[in-house]
Design a protein around this motif. Structure first.
Motif, mmCIF file in Angstrom:
data_model
loop_
_atom_site.group_PDB
_atom_site.id
_atom_site.type_symbol
_atom_site.label_atom_id
_atom_site.label_comp_id
_atom_site.label_asym_id
_atom_site.label_seq_id
_atom_site.Cartn_x
_atom_site.Cartn_y
_atom_site.Cartn_z
ATOM 1 N N MET A 427 -14.162 29.620 -27.795
ATOM 2 C CA MET A 427 -13.109 27.977 -27.736
ATOM 3 C C MET A 427 -13.074 27.434 -29.016
ATOM 4 S SD MET A 427 -13.815 24.457 -25.789
ATOM 5 C CE MET A 427 -12.913 23.062 -25.863
ATOM 6 N N VAL A 428 -11.839 27.355 -29.164
ATOM 7 C CA VAL A 428 -11.179 26.283 -30.083
ATOM 8 C C VAL A 428 -11.566 25.420 -30.024
ATOM 9 C CG1 VAL A 428 -9.562 26.175 -31.793
ATOM 10 C CG2 VAL A 428 -10.076 28.390 -30.961
ATOM 11 N N SER A 429 -12.315 24.448 -30.756
ATOM 12 C CA SER A 429 -12.178 22.950 -30.160
ATOM 13 C C SER A 429 -11.448 22.037 -31.902
ATOM 14 C CB SER A 429 -13.452 22.488 -29.827
ATOM 15 O OG SER A 429 -13.120 21.003 -29.625
ATOM 16 N N THR A 430 -11.907 21.216 -31.799
ATOM 17 C CA THR A 430 -11.116 19.890 -33.180
ATOM 18 C C THR A 430 -12.066 19.361 -33.716
ATOM 19 O OG1 THR A 430 -9.228 18.395 -33.982
ATOM 20 C CG2 THR A 430 -9.801 17.919 -31.364
ATOM 21 N N ASP A 431 -11.966 18.495 -34.683
ATOM 22 C CA ASP A 431 -13.007 17.353 -35.196
ATOM 23 C C ASP A 431 -12.575 16.215 -34.174
ATOM 24 O OD1 ASP A 431 -10.286 17.079 -36.089
ATOM 25 O OD2 ASP A 431 -11.375 17.306 -38.210
ATOM 26 N N LYS A 432 -11.348 15.806 -33.376
ATOM 27 C CA LYS A 432 -10.873 14.654 -32.487
ATOM 28 C C LYS A 432 -11.775 14.516 -31.836
ATOM 29 C CE LYS A 432 -6.196 14.575 -34.745
ATOM 30 N NZ LYS A 432 -6.589 15.342 -35.469
ATOM 31 N N THR A 467 -16.377 26.166 -31.229
ATOM 32 C CA THR A 467 -16.412 26.317 -33.126
ATOM 33 C C THR A 467 -15.178 24.404 -32.761
ATOM 34 O OG1 THR A 467 -13.989 26.863 -32.848
ATOM 35 C CG2 THR A 467 -16.009 28.573 -33.116
ATOM 36 N N ARG A 468 -15.487 24.179 -34.184
ATOM 37 C CA ARG A 468 -15.194 22.731 -34.550
ATOM 38 C C ARG A 468 -14.430 22.304 -35.854
ATOM 39 N NH1 ARG A 468 -19.230 18.300 -32.957
ATOM 40 N NH2 ARG A 468 -18.288 18.519 -30.841
ATOM 41 N N PHE A 469 -13.014 21.870 -36.106
ATOM 42 C CA PHE A 469 -12.438 22.202 -37.326
ATOM 43 C C PHE A 469 -12.036 21.109 -37.194
ATOM 44 C CE2 PHE A 469 -10.995 25.921 -35.428
ATOM 45 C CZ PHE A 469 -9.782 25.858 -36.321
ATOM 46 N N GLY A 470 -11.109 20.685 -38.299
ATOM 47 C CA GLY A 470 -10.286 19.720 -38.530
ATOM 48 C C GLY A 470 -8.793 19.588 -38.722
ATOM 49 N N ASN A 471 -8.017 19.430 -39.206
ATOM 50 C CA ASN A 471 -6.390 19.626 -39.883
ATOM 51 C C ASN A 471 -6.287 21.505 -39.983
ATOM 52 O OD1 ASN A 471 -4.797 16.938 -38.085
ATOM 53 N ND2 ASN A 471 -6.482 16.598 -40.215
ATOM 54 N N VAL A 472 -5.644 21.999 -40.078
ATOM 55 C CA VAL A 472 -4.717 23.486 -41.113
ATOM 56 C C VAL A 472 -3.852 23.204 -41.031
ATOM 57 C CG1 VAL A 472 -6.325 24.974 -39.081
ATOM 58 C CG2 VAL A 472 -4.704 24.213 -38.142
ATOM 59 N N LEU A 473 -3.956 23.274 -42.511
ATOM 60 C CA LEU A 473 -2.455 23.498 -43.289
ATOM 61 C C LEU A 473 -1.301 24.370 -42.326
ATOM 62 C CD1 LEU A 473 -3.500 23.347 -46.904
ATOM 63 C CD2 LEU A 473 -3.088 21.726 -45.879
ATOM 64 N N GLY A 523 -25.345 31.793 -27.350
ATOM 65 C CA GLY A 523 -24.654 30.535 -26.732
ATOM 66 C C GLY A 523 -24.679 29.771 -27.121
ATOM 67 N N GLY A 524 -23.838 28.768 -26.406
ATOM 68 C CA GLY A 524 -24.512 27.743 -26.110
ATOM 69 C C GLY A 524 -24.667 26.673 -27.399
ATOM 70 N N GLU A 525 -23.973 27.244 -28.593
ATOM 71 C CA GLU A 525 -24.184 26.468 -29.563
ATOM 72 C C GLU A 525 -22.252 25.920 -29.769
ATOM 73 O OE1 GLU A 525 -26.755 29.681 -30.176
ATOM 74 O OE2 GLU A 525 -24.410 29.749 -30.115
ATOM 75 N N ILE A 526 -22.622 24.641 -30.867
ATOM 76 C CA ILE A 526 -21.522 24.239 -31.175
ATOM 77 C C ILE A 526 -21.077 24.789 -32.660
ATOM 78 C CG2 ILE A 526 -19.298 22.293 -31.888
ATOM 79 C CD1 ILE A 526 -20.273 21.092 -29.135
ATOM 80 N N TYR A 527 -20.317 25.460 -32.814
ATOM 81 C CA TYR A 527 -20.276 25.233 -34.385
ATOM 82 C C TYR A 527 -19.383 24.748 -35.683
ATOM 83 C CZ TYR A 527 -23.340 29.580 -32.858
ATOM 84 O OH TYR A 527 -23.959 30.676 -33.555
ATOM 85 N N VAL A 528 -19.198 23.974 -36.988
ATOM 86 C CA VAL A 528 -18.620 23.039 -37.020
ATOM 87 C C VAL A 528 -18.178 24.030 -38.467
ATOM 88 C CG1 VAL A 528 -19.223 21.589 -35.850
ATOM 89 C CG2 VAL A 528 -20.334 21.365 -37.526
ATOM 90 N N PHE A 529 -17.270 23.855 -39.441
ATOM 91 C CA PHE A 529 -17.034 24.480 -40.649
ATOM 92 C C PHE A 529 -17.190 23.418 -41.264
ATOM 93 C CE2 PHE A 529 -14.360 26.762 -37.850
ATOM 94 C CZ PHE A 529 -15.569 27.693 -37.566
ATOM 95 N N ASP A 530 -17.490 23.456 -42.750
ATOM 96 C CA ASP A 530 -17.352 23.250 -43.781
ATOM 97 C C ASP A 530 -15.821 22.941 -44.399
ATOM 98 O OD1 ASP A 530 -17.664 22.066 -46.757
ATOM 99 O OD2 ASP A 530 -18.202 24.109 -47.508
#
Length: 646
Positions: A427-432, A467-473, A523-530
């Motif tokens: 799943m693609v999630s967001t920092d929001k 997976t969780r990350f912020g804004n994309v250019l 499985g079950g993890e939430i991955y956050v990106f640098d």
């Protein structure tokens, strides 16, 4: 021939400038005539040398015949090696090599003839020193003629186009910088003219490079006369660090110069732009070092498999499709409810990946029956769930729509992945979704909780990954394209708050990390990106304005319009007091967020979906705040619900 006549006619009629550049190339017959004249002149010079040295010539009675043999052999080998066929103004070492072959073959034949006459008649027909002297003189003059002609054309083109060309200073004196500078010099059709080099080094001030001066950065800073020599500074992005790019950009903009970028020469040949040179963009300053992914593991997860990408026509979804296509899956099903973007993506992918099998599906993920048929038919191994509503103000006004897509849609895709034993659901999630202050972020957090809860339910092999990350250019609706449109219209550039900051990542970078995270964990993890360092949006806007050739608040006004409903001053990637666990990939961390049991989230999701069907806005948000207790509304009509709980 007609072009040559036009040029001479223009000269005869008294035009100020002979349009010599209209000559596409010098006629071949003229090249042959000039080469024959060079041969005759070379014979004369070599003969003159022998005469001054009082050398006795063999067989003087056959002088005419000897010259005819020499000229005839030369013409024969010029025809064999096509020395006249190249375009003189674009001569290269290859043309010089053909002249060597032609004249060398002539020399060898003459040496053989001389040796045979020496054996049969006691004397050689030609003197050996004379043959070698003739060879050196003729080759040198032929090559000199081509180089002079080439330089003449370049000078004429440069003079005629000087007023319209951008005068550039190339940054750097390394191989890549020299290669790009040489490409500019040797391509008169480029709209750029090399005027010199800039470097931070202080040991090159008196040196010349490609006939141009090398200027030190400090000299450039203090000399206004020097700055006036240039219109633009040319950077080569691939060989410079982000800090170096920013330093040279700031220096150039302070001197009111344009900032151009060029790739390395190997990439210039494949570029659609003129020579690969274009204006520096704000994205170039925000980009970070390329991410290295474990492509073998990613390949293994996709090769020969069936893959589903929801939201496949969106910014993130379409890039996931492009990257997955490189790993040769059996089938990629691209699902989206946006008709036109889906069709445009279909045309692009079929052209770019002609050997890859695709299926493009127009569907809404909130329709479970439509989705289930796909799972039945294609037995997916990987599911990338990128479909979502993401625009904060719109969702704040339409909270029920966020529930239909972000909650119900995610629930449908996740439950079907479990039912049909999909290997991995990503799943693609967001920092929001972290400490949300708006409905959109809270709905994504609710979706995260549902996906995580499925991992601990029995009877399935699926690994559920978030997976969780912020804004994309450059993504749809992101701030940079919005600012660019405002600048193109002449402003003003609108910012919600002077202190607002955001994290940024490129779309390819984000998708590479999504694919990498999809191969990791149990499985079950939430991955956050640098996400690197956050960027102040006001600074971003000012840089974009300056890169466009304007001065902020002078030529281009910046106005502050206030925070929109649900908008934060800054985004977070981790919840309060969240523990993070490093992974073997330096750019990816695991966030240990609070979990919810499946029975509880299933019960609450049913109720919130029912409230959404009834279009009960307050009830939808009230239940959402129960699911996500940290959801505190900001600058929104739903703040009243927070007061009720105090």
């Amino acid at each position: 021939m007609k072009k040559l006549q036009d040029a001479f006619r223009a000269l005869y009629n008294g035009d100020n400038i002979v349009k010599i550049t209209k000559l596409r190339y010098m006629p071949r017959w003229l090249v042959i005539v000039i080469d024959i004249l060079i041969i005759l002149f070379s014979i004369f010079l070599s003969r003159l040398f022998l005469k001054n040295l009082d050398v006795e010539v063999h067989f003087p009675e056959y002088t005419l015949q000897k010259r005819l043999i020499l000229i005839g052999l030369n013409i024969l080998f010029m025809y064999v090696f096509k020395t006249y066929a190249g375009i003189i103004r674009h001569s290269t070492f290859f043309d010089f090599f053909k002249i060597i072959l032609s004249s060398g073959s002539t020399l060898i034949c003459l040496l053989i003839i001389s040796y045979m006459t020496e054996v049969t008649m006691g004397q050689s027909l030609f003197l050996y020193p004379n043959l070698f002297l003739y060879f050196l003189i003729s080759v040198s003059i032929m090559f000199f003629f081509r180089m002079v002609t080439k330089q003449f054309f370049n000078i004429i083109v440069d003079i005629q186009g000087a007023s319209s060309k951008v005068k550039v200073a190339v940054v750097g004196v390394g191989e890549a910088s020299v290669a790009v500078a040489r490409a500019i010099m040797h391509n008169p059709n480029y709209p750029y003219r090399l005027e010199g080099f800039l470097t931070g080094r202080s040991d090159s001030n008196k040196a010349l490079l490609l006939g141009h001066k090398i200027y030190n950065k400090n000299e450039f800073l203090i000399s206004e006369k020097l700055v006036k020599k240039f219109d633009a500074v040319l950077l080569i992005k691939e060989i410079m660090t982000k800090q170096e790019i920013e330093e040279w950009m700031t220096l150039a903009l302070d001197k009111n110069l344009k900032v151009l970028k060029a790739p390395t020469l190997s990439k210039m040949r494949d570029s659609d732009l003129v020579g690969g040179i274009s204006n520096l963009q704000i994205e170039d300053l925000l980009n970070r070092k390329p991410i290295s992914i474990e492509s073998e593991e990613v390949m293994r997860r996709h090769f020969g498999k069936n893959v589903l990408v929801t939201g496949g026509a969106g910014s993130i979804g379409s890039e996931i499709v492009r990257q997955v296509s490189q790993f040769n899956p059996s089938l990629i099903v691209v699902l989206d409810q946006a008709e036109s973007p889906l069709y445009e993506l279909e045309l692009e992918l079929l052209e770019k990946f002609p050997g890859q099998k695709f299926k493009f599906v127009l569907a809404d993920i909130s329709n479970r029956y439509r989705l289930e048929k796909l799972f039945e038919d294609y037995h997916f191994s990987m599911v990338y769930h990128a479909a979502a509503y993401k625009h904060v103000p719109l969702i704040e006004d339409n909270p029920h729509e966020a529930i239909f897509v972000n909650v119900l849609g995610t629930k449908n895709v996740a439950l079907l992945s479990k039912k049909y034993k999909v290997n991995r659901f990503v799943m693609v999630s967001t920092d929001k979704a972290v400490n949300p202050t708006n409905v959109m972020g809270a709905s994504k957090r609710a979706a995260e909780l549902f996906v995580q809860s499925l991992q601990n339910t029995p009877g399935h092999p699926t690994k559920f990954i978030t997976t969780r990350f912020g804004n994309v250019l450059g993504s749809n609706g992101s701030v940079i394209p919005h600012f660019r449109k405002q600048i193109e219209k002449g402003g003003p550039v609108t910012i919600t708050h002077p202190d607002i900051i955001r994290y940024f990542m490129t779309i390819p970078e984000a998708c590479e990390l999504v694919l990498q995270a999809g191969t990791m964990g149990n499985g079950g993890e939430i991955y956050v990106f640098d996400m690197g360092e956050p960027v102040k949006i006001l600074d971003l806007a000012k840089r974009m304005i300056r890169l466009s050739g304007y001065t902020p608040d002078v030529d281009m006004k910046i106005t502050f319009i206030g925070l929109r409903p649900g908008e934060k001053l800054y985004e977070e990637l981790l919840s309060n007091n969240t523990v993070t666990i490093p992974t073997h990939h330096e750019k990816i961390l695991i966030s240990k967020d609070p979990l919810m049991e499946f029975e509880q989230i299933e019960y609450l999701s049913k109720h919130i979906i029912l409230a959404a069907v009834k279009r009960d806005r307050l009830e939808v948000v009230k239940i959402l705040k129960t699911i996500v207790p940290e959801f505190i509304s900001n600058n929104s009509e739903f703040e009243v619900l927070d007061k009720e709980t105090i």
